[in-house]
Scaffold this active site. Sequence first.
Site, PDB file in Angstrom:
ATOM      1  N   HIS A 299       0.833  -1.216   0.000  1.00  0.00           N
ATOM      2  CA  HIS A 299       0.000   0.000   0.000  1.00  0.00           C
ATOM      3  C   HIS A 299       0.863   1.260   0.000  1.00  0.00           C
ATOM      4  O   HIS A 299       2.060   1.196  -0.234  1.00  0.00           O
ATOM      5  CB  HIS A 299      -0.998  -0.051   1.153  1.00  0.00           C
TER       6      HIS A 299
ATOM      7  N   GLU B  88      -1.840   0.417   7.834  1.00  0.00           N
ATOM      8  CA  GLU B  88      -0.989  -0.637   7.274  1.00  0.00           C
ATOM      9  C   GLU B  88       0.185  -0.054   6.489  1.00  0.00           C
ATOM     10  O   GLU B  88       1.320  -0.517   6.616  1.00  0.00           O
ATOM     11  CB  GLU B  88      -1.822  -1.549   6.364  1.00  0.00           C
TER      12      GLU B  88
ATOM     13  N   HIS C 106       2.952  -7.019   4.197  1.00  0.00           N
ATOM     14  CA  HIS C 106       1.607  -6.520   4.523  1.00  0.00           C
ATOM     15  C   HIS C 106       1.263  -6.764   5.992  1.00  0.00           C
ATOM     16  O   HIS C 106       1.930  -7.532   6.682  1.00  0.00           O
ATOM     17  CB  HIS C 106       0.549  -7.209   3.648  1.00  0.00           C
TER      18      HIS C 106
ATOM     19  N   GLU D 222       2.024 -11.545   5.738  1.00  0.00           N
ATOM     20  CA  GLU D 222       0.988 -10.812   6.483  1.00  0.00           C
ATOM     21  C   GLU D 222       1.407 -10.841   7.948  1.00  0.00           C
ATOM     22  O   GLU D 222       1.331 -11.869   8.619  1.00  0.00           O
ATOM     23  CB  GLU D 222      -0.377 -11.481   6.305  1.00  0.00           C
TER      24      GLU D 222
HETATM   25 ZN   LIG Z   1      -2.200  -5.266   2.574  1.00  0.00          ZN
END
Ligand SMILES: [Zn+2]
Length: 248
Positions: free
Chosen positions: A10, A24, A72, A134
């Site tokens: 992002h 994030e 992420h 993640e």
């Molecule tokens: Zn993400």
Amino acid sequence: MVKIFIDPGHGGSDPGATGNGLQEKTLTLQIALALRTILTNEYEGVTVLLSRTSDRTNAANNWGADFFLSIHINSGGGTGFESYIYPGVGAPTTTYQSEIHSEVIQAVDFSDRGKKTANFHVLRESSMPALLTENGFIDTVTDANKLKTSSFIQSLARGHANGLEQSFSLQKTSDSGVYKVQIGAFKVKANADNLASSAESKGFDAIVLLKDGLYKVQIGAFSSKDNADALAARAENAGFDAMVFLES
Ligand SMILES: [Zn+2]
């Protein structure tokens, strides 16, 4: 030379997941910058490219990266760490996933949600082995509290670095002298502080050191001259006057 492309998930107008006062895009950038610092400071024969542009996988493909790492933070309820590769991709990607996944799990206090596969755009479009991690759930209080501490962010970066060390047989640099990258030296501390904050705002890690009666703004110190030169070039591109010098 091993080329590692790091994609902090992002960015810009896309914050990614949000929760517990966290975004994030900020966390993924913190982890990515810490990981780049570890890899370039402590290893030789490795170059790192970090990108925030929307054309991330194309940038990695054009650069000829050996590995694509997308970082992420999860959301949607849950806790812990999981990693993804493209379905059916096979070795060596599966090996890299196993090595990096288990090193991250060893480095941090996160439960292990497992090694997974998914048809994610960044994994599908990468022409080199690619992994997406993640790192905890932004909307789960216990995970968010961990992600708020810089030592935890450092440990996450360290875990990824340890995995990359295994996957790409990265060698630690020997410590004979340090190549420092400096972007300015001033008699007045406020001028050095101003330059340091302008460097910080452009993504550099700047510190101000008083030496020989001058306030010097330093943005990196490396045992490898190549890495110092690469940082100096990046600083020049960002509009700074960078110089590299060896300090033993
Ligand atoms: Zn993400």
